[in-house]
Design a protein around this motif. Structure first.
Motif, mmCIF file in Angstrom:
data_model
loop_
_atom_site.group_PDB
_atom_site.id
_atom_site.type_symbol
_atom_site.label_atom_id
_atom_site.label_comp_id
_atom_site.label_asym_id
_atom_site.label_seq_id
_atom_site.Cartn_x
_atom_site.Cartn_y
_atom_site.Cartn_z
ATOM 1 N N ARG A 120 56.803 -52.813 -25.780
ATOM 2 C CA ARG A 120 57.163 -53.186 -27.150
ATOM 3 C C ARG A 120 58.536 -53.830 -27.229
ATOM 4 N NH1 ARG A 120 55.055 -47.593 -29.734
ATOM 5 N NH2 ARG A 120 53.118 -48.335 -30.658
ATOM 6 N N GLU A 121 59.320 -53.690 -26.156
ATOM 7 C CA GLU A 121 60.692 -54.224 -26.190
ATOM 8 C C GLU A 121 60.700 -55.752 -26.203
ATOM 9 O OE1 GLU A 121 63.149 -52.642 -23.033
ATOM 10 O OE2 GLU A 121 63.227 -50.690 -24.005
ATOM 11 N N GLY A 122 61.835 -56.324 -26.529
ATOM 12 C CA GLY A 122 61.959 -57.777 -26.540
ATOM 13 C C GLY A 122 61.539 -58.314 -27.889
ATOM 14 N N PRO B 227 59.905 -60.766 -30.604
ATOM 15 C CA PRO B 227 58.741 -61.654 -30.550
ATOM 16 C C PRO B 227 59.154 -63.120 -30.580
ATOM 17 C CG PRO B 227 58.888 -60.544 -32.687
ATOM 18 C CD PRO B 227 59.954 -59.962 -31.833
ATOM 19 N N GLU B 228 58.413 -63.924 -29.842
ATOM 20 C CA GLU B 228 58.698 -65.359 -29.799
ATOM 21 C C GLU B 228 58.295 -66.001 -31.117
ATOM 22 O OE1 GLU B 228 59.802 -67.376 -27.368
ATOM 23 O OE2 GLU B 228 59.809 -66.083 -25.591
ATOM 24 N N ASP B 229 59.174 -66.831 -31.657
ATOM 25 C CA ASP B 229 58.821 -67.552 -32.880
ATOM 26 C C ASP B 229 57.892 -68.720 -32.556
ATOM 27 O OD1 ASP B 229 60.130 -66.022 -34.704
ATOM 28 O OD2 ASP B 229 62.031 -67.093 -34.496
ATOM 29 N N LEU B 230 57.015 -68.980 -33.479
ATOM 30 C CA LEU B 230 56.147 -70.148 -33.347
ATOM 31 C C LEU B 230 57.033 -71.393 -33.334
ATOM 32 C CD1 LEU B 230 52.902 -70.615 -33.737
ATOM 33 C CD2 LEU B 230 53.587 -71.432 -35.974
#
Lengths: 255, 82
Positions: B53-55, B57-60
């Motif tokens: 769950r770490e990190g 989230p990458e944006d679109l």
């Protein structure tokens, strides 16, 4: 202020502590608004204010989209696009495949919009398309099948082995002490990629998208029991993979 | 693993995620407290999910977003014949 005919628009006014929401469904609107509060009447006159598309509920948007309204479709996918992309990145392990998966998912959604049945939520429906597209993209990957659940447990699930604590298990309560953050991220990405797709997808839906087992079961078309078991095997296999990697690195570090 | 452990194995995730009824948890926890290997498994299985769950989230990417908007509009118009 622009108001398009046949579209629902929402405007928000602030008056003291009150937020006043106005909804318009046509260009026929007044420049005056009477507003009742605390037994007083306030009269607003406005020249211009911000308008936003009125948040229609999902069923209304779906009905409009099915009738060919592109903006309703856009509204529907906008809330999910980012999530599908985040899931695709985890599934694929790289941005290029993730972009392709998102693109093909949304194109497929246009193809199949007429087949959407309201029993499912739109989000669930999109996820199931995304998983199929993901499989189509990543299906070529070769993975060995995971071991049975018991094999991942101390002593291979053998009851006798449990009695002695002699069996060695590497303890890694804090992997941040063993690996740098970016290395750790790489190892976790590799661990997830090592999972066969049919385990990887439900695991990510459970612990990345935070869906319930029941929701995941509906998306992947499996029973609740089978879904539970897949998510558990995935978790055990990941732990196993990480444990070996961390132990390897730890030993290199201390030797 | 004791027979008790194996009995609850199908609900292991529910236990680890705190989704089991309290009375079951008490029983499992009593056992886990007495068994080093089980304790270690429980801790590392919890950590496994925590790490995943770490990190952030990458944006679109906005380039993808633009590309999608064009592509979807084209596809839409073709389908609905505009």
């Amino acid at each position: 202020m622009k108001i398009q005919i046949n579209k629902l628009y929402r405007a928000e006014l602030r008056h003291g502590l009150s937020n006043i929401l106005l909804y318009f469904d046509s260009a026929q609107y007044s420049k005056y608004i009477y507003y009742f509060s605390n037994n007083k009447i306030f009269l607003f006159f406005f020249e211009s204010f911000m308008t936003y598309p009125y948040l229609m509920n999902e069923a209304q948007l779906i009905a409009k989209a099915k009738a060919g309204d592109f903006e309703a479709f856009t509204e529907l996918i906008n809330t999910h696009k980012q999530k599908i992309y985040a899931l695709a990145i985890k599934l694929a392990g790289n941005k290029q495949d993730a972009e392709d998966i998102v693109q093909d998912t949304l194109l497929k959604a246009i193809d199949k919009i007429d087949q959407f049945r309201e029993e499912a939520s739109f989000g669930t429906w999109l996820y199931s398309i995304a998983l199929n597209e993901g499989r189509a993209h990543l299906g070529k990957q070769k993975h060995s099948e995971l071991k049975p659940i018991e094999s991942y447990l101390p002593g291979g699930g053998n009851v006798d082995m449990h009695k002695s604590d002699s069996q060695h298990l590497f303890d890694w309560k804090d992997p941040h002490e063993i690996l740098e953050n970016n290395e750790l991220e790489t190892v976790i990405g590799q661990a997830i990629e090592e999972l066969p797709y049919k385990y990887r997808a439900p695991f990510l839906l459970r612990y990345h998208e935070e869906l319930s087992i029941k929701e995941i079961a509906d998306i992947i078309g499996e029973t609740v029991a089978a879904t539970k078991s897949r998510v558990l095997r995935a978790r055990l296999a990941l732990r196993d993979y990480l444990s070996n990697k961390f132990e390897e690195r730890y030993e290199r570090k201390v030797s | 693993m004791s027979e008790k452990c194996l009995e609850y194995i199908s609900d292991l995730n529910a236990y680890l995620d705190g989704d089991l009824p309290d009375e079951l948890c008490v029983e499992i926890e009593k056992h886990v407290g007495e068994c080093n290997n089980c304790k270690l498994m429980v801790d590392t299985l919890k950590m496994t999910v925590k790490l995943c769950r770490e990190g952030k989230p990458e944006d679109l990417p906005s380039s993808l977003n633009d590309k999608l908007n064009n592509m979807l509009k084209k596809k839409w118009d073709k389908k609905f014949g505009q």
